[in-house]
Design an enzyme around this catalytic site. Structure first.
Site, short mmCIF file in Angstrom:
data_model
loop_
_atom_site.label_atom_id
_atom_site.label_comp_id
_atom_site.label_asym_id
_atom_site.label_seq_id
_atom_site.Cartn_x
_atom_site.Cartn_y
_atom_site.Cartn_z
N GLU A 49 0.88 -1.17 0.00
CA GLU A 49 0.00 0.00 0.00
C GLU A 49 0.92 1.23 0.00
O GLU A 49 1.78 1.34 0.88
CB GLU A 49 -0.87 -0.02 1.26
CG GLU A 49 -1.88 1.10 1.26
CD GLU A 49 -2.75 1.12 2.52
OE1 GLU A 49 -2.69 0.17 3.32
OE2 GLU A 49 -3.48 2.11 2.69
N ARG A 276 4.72 -12.49 9.97
CA ARG A 276 5.44 -11.27 9.60
C ARG A 276 6.73 -11.21 10.38
O ARG A 276 6.89 -11.86 11.41
CB ARG A 276 4.59 -10.03 9.80
CG ARG A 276 4.21 -9.71 11.22
CD ARG A 276 3.04 -8.74 11.29
NE ARG A 276 3.38 -7.40 10.84
CZ ARG A 276 2.83 -6.78 9.78
NH1 ARG A 276 1.96 -7.38 9.04
NH2 ARG A 276 3.14 -5.55 9.47
N LYS A 286 4.25 0.91 9.27
CA LYS A 286 4.40 2.17 8.55
C LYS A 286 3.77 3.34 9.30
O LYS A 286 4.28 4.44 9.29
CB LYS A 286 3.75 2.05 7.16
CG LYS A 286 4.67 1.38 6.17
CD LYS A 286 4.01 1.30 4.81
CE LYS A 286 2.98 0.19 4.80
NZ LYS A 286 2.38 -0.02 3.48
#
Ligand code: ATP
Ligand code: MG
Length: 578
Positions: A49, A276, A286
């Protein structure tokens, strides 16, 4: 548990990885290829994204997605920007992501896509769901929708608008698109099951009205599709075979499959979740990294303390080291916290092979060799890289006045095991001579400002003239030839292995390490370090690996410390992480 302690068995898995799998995902892919499940194809995608810069966690996903494609004949990996959230996304991030990917060494060729390019197709799919009686326009407010959703232990309640006719839904949805309604007045929801044990299946929202400028589609749309609707359909449109994502999407898989089953789509990709990367002493989110940037707590996304790809790059990391790290940690199904040590070891290992050595004095102390002829200059030949015979040698000038590290001298030798310089003690100046300290001078503050020595002319080149042993070797720089430099020493950005662990009412910024940057402005480096290109990576002998920063000028180079030569953190880290 540290995944890094259990590296995959072999390093030669590259050659025959399609038969001998390194992890559960590669096993699934190999089995699917063998059974012909996806028509014998392997097609993956990396779907960032564009709402921030890539970080080392993304590198794990990148290496996996591009890696799986590369390892299998005819395999492909798409770069797809998941840009359905107009307010948070920006062109700057798109560009940085492409640049970081290229720098990491991955090539998507023509295979670059944007979810926003599918908006028209996605809209058509939404209409089809409505026609099939599988979606409806709901006019409850966001708060009411939340209340109706129920909880893990209680089923949800149907919306009073759930039984709207197909015609009414088609009409309302078209008018949503046409901009007839306020933001939030209606949403489009899938009609699934408000009592499903999977909360995502309780009539999830597919579209919402949002008047926001989109970085690619501008103001063409005022309704935007939600992630869960967009992602599976984008995967299908691109004929992805294996849609690899992180574990938090496991709960969403029933919805991923439902949408694809409800519609006639080009294919039904298989979503597979993996853990992850969590890296100790840093954060890989982020949103939180953005906060550090916008609050000025770091010097931008590429601050060398940031776990971003651009930060690691500015710090002096190599793409090879990052990829080696991703290989080493592997891919697993359970969450874990990986220590910094394997990441740092990966860059040490690579830089040890490729970085030319230089002498640089970070905290200079003047040394005067009283019996060395005034005005004489000798040049000594220094080895550029003992690990790489091809790297050759260079000349380093030597003269009567030199700099050594303050740390390499003591007014009094503390014990017999102290091998550095002190009155009466003899050391070797690397590549040059043996010197013996005769006296020192202090300033009014009691600091040693000058050390006097004598040298043994017979020890030229730094070798013993008569077999006498000298245990200490110091690096040095000739004062007359030294180039003043600035050096930035970096340390962990956070003081806790998990920076999210905070006192009540606090937040992660409370755990920032106040000593994460030490600026040294008085450094003296050998003249060969003048004029190196930005991003050149070097070793300062006995100190560590450094990288030329873009803030350098020809008069004053600036170096960022990538990593020290040895791992001074390993023990501390072990203790802190239990
Ligand atoms: P963040 O929380 O940092 O915003 P994200 O998952 O929202 O991360 P995306 O841009 O959506 O970021 O991620 C692109 C891809 O990278 C996704 O497939 C995602 O699962 C993967 N990814 C993101 N963070 C990690 C991580 N820490 N480890 C492994 N893969 C990750
Ligand atoms: Mg995301």
């Amino acid at each position: 548990m540290n995944e890094a302690q259990n590296p995959p068995e072999s390093d030669n898995s590259q050659e025959n990885s399609s038969t001998e799998s390194r992890d559960f995902i590669r096993e699934i892919v190999a089995a699917d290829l063998a059974s012909g499940k996806h028509g014998g194809r392997v097609q993956t995608r990396f779907p960032p994204e564009p709402n921030g810069y890539l970080h080392i966690g993304h590198a794990k996903s990148i290496c996996l997605n591009f890696g799986v494609a590369e390892e299998n004949e005819g395999g492909r990996c798409n770069l797809r920007f998941d840009d359905t959230n107009p307010a948070k996304e920006e062109q700057e991030f798109v560009e940085s992501i492409e640049e970081d990917l290229r720098w990491l060494g991955f090539d998507w060729g023509q295979r670059i896509f944007f979810a926003s390019d599918y908006f028209e197709q996605l809209y058509e799919y939404a209409l089809e769901l409505i026609r099939r009686g599988l979606a409806y326009v709901d006019s409850l407010g966001a708060e009411e929708i939340r209340e109706h959703r129920g909880t893990l232990t209680e089923p949800g309640k149907n919306s009073p608008y759930r039984e709207r006719s197909v015609e009414e839904n088609l009409d309302l949805f078209a008018r949503m698109r046409a901009g007839e309604f306020e933001d939030g007045a209606h949403v489009l929801r899938a009609k699934i099951d408000m009592s499903s044990p999977h909360i995502v299946m309780r009539d999830p929202t597919l579209y919402r009205i949002r008047r926001a400028h989109h970085h690619r589609t501008g103001d063409a749309w005022c309704i935007y599709p939600m992630y869960d609707f967009t992602h599976c359909l984008s995967d299908s449109i691109e004929e992805i075979t294996h849609s690899l994502c992180t574990l938090e999407f496991e709960n969403h898989r029933p919805l991923y499959d439902w949408v694809l089953d409800a519609l006639e789509t080009p294919c039904h990709p298989q979503q597979i979740e993996f853990a992850r990367l969590n890296l100790a002493f840093t954060l890989l989110s982020k949103r939180k990294l953005m906060r550090l940037v916008t609050d000025g707590l770091v010097d931008g996304w590429d601050d060398p303390r940031m776990p971003t790809i651009s930060g690691l790059r500015r710090r002096g990391y190599t793409p090879e080291a990052i990829r080696a790290f991703c290989d080493l940690i592997g891919v697993a199904k359970r969450d874990s916290l990986v220590e910094m040590t394997p990441l740092e070891n990966a860059v040490r290992e690579h830089l040890n092979r490729i970085a030319p050595r230089y002498m640089a004095v970070l905290r200079p102390l003047k040394v005067i060799i009283d019996n060395y002829p005034e005005g004489q200059v000798e040049e000594f030949e220094a080895i550029n890289n003992p690990e790489d015979p091809q790297a050759g040698t260079r000349k380093v000038p030597f003269s009567k006045e030199l700099f050594i590290e303050q740390d390499d001298f003591r007014e009094e030798a503390p014990n017999r095991k102290y091998f550095r310089l002190a009155p009466g003690r003899e050391i070797r100046l690397r590549y040059a001579y043996f010197i013996t300290c005769t006296s020192f001078v202090k300033n009014e503050m009691g600091e040693v400002i000058e050390v006097h020595c004598s040298y043994d002319p017979e020890s030229r080149g730094g070798s013993s003239p008569d077999g006498r042993r000298v245990r200490g070797t110091s690096h040095w720089v000739s004062a007359a030839h030294a180039v003043p430099a600035q050096v930035r020493l970096y340390d962990r950005l956070f003081t806790k292995p998990n920076p999210n662990e905070v006192e009540e009412g606090g937040d992660f910024t409370d755990n920032l390490n106040p000593a994460s940057l030490e600026l040294l402005t008085e450094c003296m480096v050998e003249p060969n370090l003048r004029g190196l290109e930005a991003e050149s990576r070097v070793q300062f002998e006995r100190q560590g690996y450094f990288c030329v920063d873009r803030d350098s000028s020809s008069e004053r180079p600036v170096f960022n410390r990538t990593v020290s030569l040895r791992d001074s953190w390993a023990k501390i880290e072990k203790a802190l992480m239990g």
